[in-house]
Motif scaffolding. Sequence first.
Motif, PDB file in Angstrom:
ATOM      1  N   HIS A  19       0.768  -1.081   0.167  1.00  0.00           N
ATOM      2  CA  HIS A  19      -0.129   0.032   0.029  1.00  0.00           C
ATOM      3  C   HIS A  19       0.868   1.319   0.065  1.00  0.00           C
ATOM      4  O   HIS A  19       2.180   1.159   0.443  1.00  0.00           O
ATOM      5  N   ARG A  20       0.312   2.446  -0.383  1.00  0.00           N
ATOM      6  CA  ARG A  20       1.113   3.460  -0.342  1.00  0.00           C
ATOM      7  C   ARG A  20       1.934   3.791   1.008  1.00  0.00           C
ATOM      8  O   ARG A  20       2.919   4.271   0.930  1.00  0.00           O
ATOM      9  N   SER A  21       1.113   3.325   1.979  1.00  0.00           N
ATOM     10  CA  SER A  21       1.603   3.747   3.419  1.00  0.00           C
ATOM     11  C   SER A  21       1.994   2.372   4.059  1.00  0.00           C
ATOM     12  O   SER A  21       2.346   2.601   5.249  1.00  0.00           O
ATOM     13  N   THR A  22       1.970   1.167   3.484  1.00  0.00           N
ATOM     14  CA  THR A  22       2.320  -0.124   4.166  1.00  0.00           C
ATOM     15  C   THR A  22       3.512  -0.739   3.609  1.00  0.00           C
ATOM     16  O   THR A  22       3.337  -1.057   2.345  1.00  0.00           O
ATOM     17  N   ILE A  23       4.348  -1.232   4.502  1.00  0.00           N
ATOM     18  CA  ILE A  23       5.348  -2.273   3.731  1.00  0.00           C
ATOM     19  C   ILE A  23       5.062  -3.416   4.858  1.00  0.00           C
ATOM     20  O   ILE A  23       5.128  -3.264   5.857  1.00  0.00           O
ATOM     21  N   VAL A  24       5.179  -4.785   4.278  1.00  0.00           N
ATOM     22  CA  VAL A  24       5.111  -5.834   5.052  1.00  0.00           C
ATOM     23  C   VAL A  24       6.089  -6.778   4.952  1.00  0.00           C
ATOM     24  O   VAL A  24       6.795  -6.647   3.849  1.00  0.00           O
ATOM     25  N   ASN A  25       6.611  -7.477   6.102  1.00  0.00           N
ATOM     26  CA  ASN A  25       7.757  -8.570   6.100  1.00  0.00           C
ATOM     27  C   ASN A  25       6.945  -9.833   5.506  1.00  0.00           C
ATOM     28  O   ASN A  25       6.060 -10.376   5.998  1.00  0.00           O
ATOM     29  N   LEU A  26       7.273 -10.239   4.460  1.00  0.00           N
ATOM     30  CA  LEU A  26       6.735 -11.275   3.594  1.00  0.00           C
ATOM     31  C   LEU A  26       6.801 -12.583   4.658  1.00  0.00           C
ATOM     32  O   LEU A  26       5.897 -13.342   4.591  1.00  0.00           O
ATOM     33  N   ALA A  27       7.692 -12.617   5.549  1.00  0.00           N
ATOM     34  CA  ALA A  27       7.620 -13.922   6.322  1.00  0.00           C
ATOM     35  C   ALA A  27       6.583 -13.864   7.509  1.00  0.00           C
ATOM     36  O   ALA A  27       6.313 -14.803   8.287  1.00  0.00           O
ATOM     37  N   SER A  28       6.073 -12.804   7.786  1.00  0.00           N
ATOM     38  CA  SER A  28       4.962 -12.458   8.746  1.00  0.00           C
ATOM     39  C   SER A  28       3.731 -12.561   8.213  1.00  0.00           C
ATOM     40  O   SER A  28       2.539 -12.652   9.032  1.00  0.00           O
ATOM     41  N   ILE A  29       3.412 -12.980   6.958  1.00  0.00           N
ATOM     42  CA  ILE A  29       2.274 -13.218   6.535  1.00  0.00           C
ATOM     43  C   ILE A  29       1.621 -14.781   6.758  1.00  0.00           C
ATOM     44  O   ILE A  29       2.153 -15.611   6.309  1.00  0.00           O
ATOM     45  N   SER A  30       0.441 -14.609   7.254  1.00  0.00           N
ATOM     46  CA  SER A  30      -0.261 -15.998   7.704  1.00  0.00           C
ATOM     47  C   SER A  30      -1.030 -16.273   6.243  1.00  0.00           C
ATOM     48  O   SER A  30      -0.828 -17.327   5.762  1.00  0.00           O
ATOM     49  N   HIS A  31      -1.997 -15.338   5.747  1.00  0.00           N
ATOM     50  CA  HIS A  31      -2.646 -15.691   4.456  1.00  0.00           C
ATOM     51  C   HIS A  31      -3.069 -14.314   3.776  1.00  0.00           C
ATOM     52  O   HIS A  31      -3.042 -13.197   4.773  1.00  0.00           O
ATOM     53  N   VAL A  32      -3.425 -14.434   2.753  1.00  0.00           N
ATOM     54  CA  VAL A  32      -4.185 -13.261   2.163  1.00  0.00           C
ATOM     55  C   VAL A  32      -5.538 -13.534   1.442  1.00  0.00           C
ATOM     56  O   VAL A  32      -5.647 -14.412   0.913  1.00  0.00           O
ATOM     57  N   VAL A  33      -6.643 -12.594   1.759  1.00  0.00           N
ATOM     58  CA  VAL A  33      -7.779 -12.795   1.544  1.00  0.00           C
ATOM     59  C   VAL A  33      -8.023 -12.036   0.421  1.00  0.00           C
ATOM     60  O   VAL A  33      -7.899 -10.775   0.482  1.00  0.00           O
ATOM     61  N   ARG A  34      -8.513 -12.449  -1.048  1.00  0.00           N
ATOM     62  CA  ARG A  34      -8.806 -11.617  -1.995  1.00  0.00           C
ATOM     63  C   ARG A  34     -10.234 -11.142  -1.721  1.00  0.00           C
ATOM     64  O   ARG A  34     -11.201 -11.936  -1.238  1.00  0.00           O
ATOM     65  N   GLY A  35     -10.537  -9.948  -1.999  1.00  0.00           N
ATOM     66  CA  GLY A  35     -11.829  -9.469  -1.877  1.00  0.00           C
ATOM     67  C   GLY A  35     -12.541  -8.967  -3.127  1.00  0.00           C
ATOM     68  O   GLY A  35     -11.997  -9.276  -4.386  1.00  0.00           O
ATOM     69  N   ASP A  36     -13.565  -8.398  -3.089  1.00  0.00           N
ATOM     70  CA  ASP A  36     -14.248  -7.836  -4.378  1.00  0.00           C
ATOM     71  C   ASP A  36     -13.469  -6.656  -4.695  1.00  0.00           C
ATOM     72  O   ASP A  36     -12.725  -6.235  -4.233  1.00  0.00           O
ATOM     73  N   ASN A  37     -13.946  -6.203  -6.003  1.00  0.00           N
ATOM     74  CA  ASN A  37     -13.320  -5.172  -6.647  1.00  0.00           C
ATOM     75  C   ASN A  37     -11.970  -4.879  -6.658  1.00  0.00           C
ATOM     76  O   ASN A  37     -11.482  -3.781  -6.151  1.00  0.00           O
ATOM     77  N   GLU A  38     -11.132  -5.914  -6.876  1.00  0.00           N
ATOM     78  CA  GLU A  38      -9.695  -5.687  -6.895  1.00  0.00           C
ATOM     79  C   GLU A  38      -9.063  -5.445  -5.694  1.00  0.00           C
ATOM     80  O   GLU A  38      -8.125  -4.406  -5.352  1.00  0.00           O
ATOM     81  N   THR A  39      -9.295  -5.944  -4.324  1.00  0.00           N
ATOM     82  CA  THR A  39      -8.735  -5.546  -3.213  1.00  0.00           C
ATOM     83  C   THR A  39      -8.366  -6.732  -2.543  1.00  0.00           C
ATOM     84  O   THR A  39      -8.783  -8.012  -3.056  1.00  0.00           O
ATOM     85  N   ALA A  40      -7.676  -6.789  -1.506  1.00  0.00           N
ATOM     86  CA  ALA A  40      -7.098  -7.900  -0.756  1.00  0.00           C
ATOM     87  C   ALA A  40      -6.916  -7.599   0.906  1.00  0.00           C
ATOM     88  O   ALA A  40      -6.485  -6.416   1.052  1.00  0.00           O
ATOM     89  N   THR A  41      -6.790  -8.177   1.573  1.00  0.00           N
ATOM     90  CA  THR A  41      -6.167  -8.203   2.991  1.00  0.00           C
ATOM     91  C   THR A  41      -5.157  -9.059   3.475  1.00  0.00           C
ATOM     92  O   THR A  41      -5.262 -10.381   2.977  1.00  0.00           O
ATOM     93  N   ILE A  42      -4.387  -8.792   4.098  1.00  0.00           N
ATOM     94  CA  ILE A  42      -3.289  -9.456   4.735  1.00  0.00           C
ATOM     95  C   ILE A  42      -3.379  -9.830   5.989  1.00  0.00           C
ATOM     96  O   ILE A  42      -3.720  -8.903   6.891  1.00  0.00           O
ATOM     97  N   HIS A  43      -3.344 -10.867   6.325  1.00  0.00           N
ATOM     98  CA  HIS A  43      -3.695 -11.435   7.900  1.00  0.00           C
ATOM     99  C   HIS A  43      -2.252 -11.863   8.219  1.00  0.00           C
ATOM    100  O   HIS A  43      -1.465 -12.617   7.353  1.00  0.00           O
TER     101      HIS A  43
END
Length: 122
Positions: free
Chosen positions: A77-101
């Motif tokens: 995201h413009r304002s967010t950087i994530v450590n790939l090793a910290s991602i549990s899973h990614v949920v795809r949403g509607d309208n070209e969106t997703a959330t990282i858990h």
Amino acid sequence: RPRGAPPRSAPLRWLRVQVARTLRLIPVDEIDYLRADSKYTLVAWRGDGGTPSEALVTLPLKDLAAQLDATQFAQVHRSTIVNLASISHVVRGDNETATIHLKNRAEVLTVSRSYLHLFRQT
């Protein structure tokens, strides 16, 4: 590297973080994510015993981004950087969106449309 460009230094390995009156040295591997907060950056990491911890650093996110290992961290995201090793899973949403858990954290991070390609099935 382009002529005249400064030499690329090694990726950041430690980040100095002020927590109350204590200066902490946080190993970059323990950082879960970084989020822009005005001209500061919120650093979220796993503290002692894996406890989620947060603190503000006085560096802008774009300055930190340039120092992080691109194979370990991804801007989502413009304002967010994530450590790939910290991602549990990614949920795809509607309208070209997703959330990282994240593993061991309650926060859910939003993936903006411009970074969604990082999480497409290949």
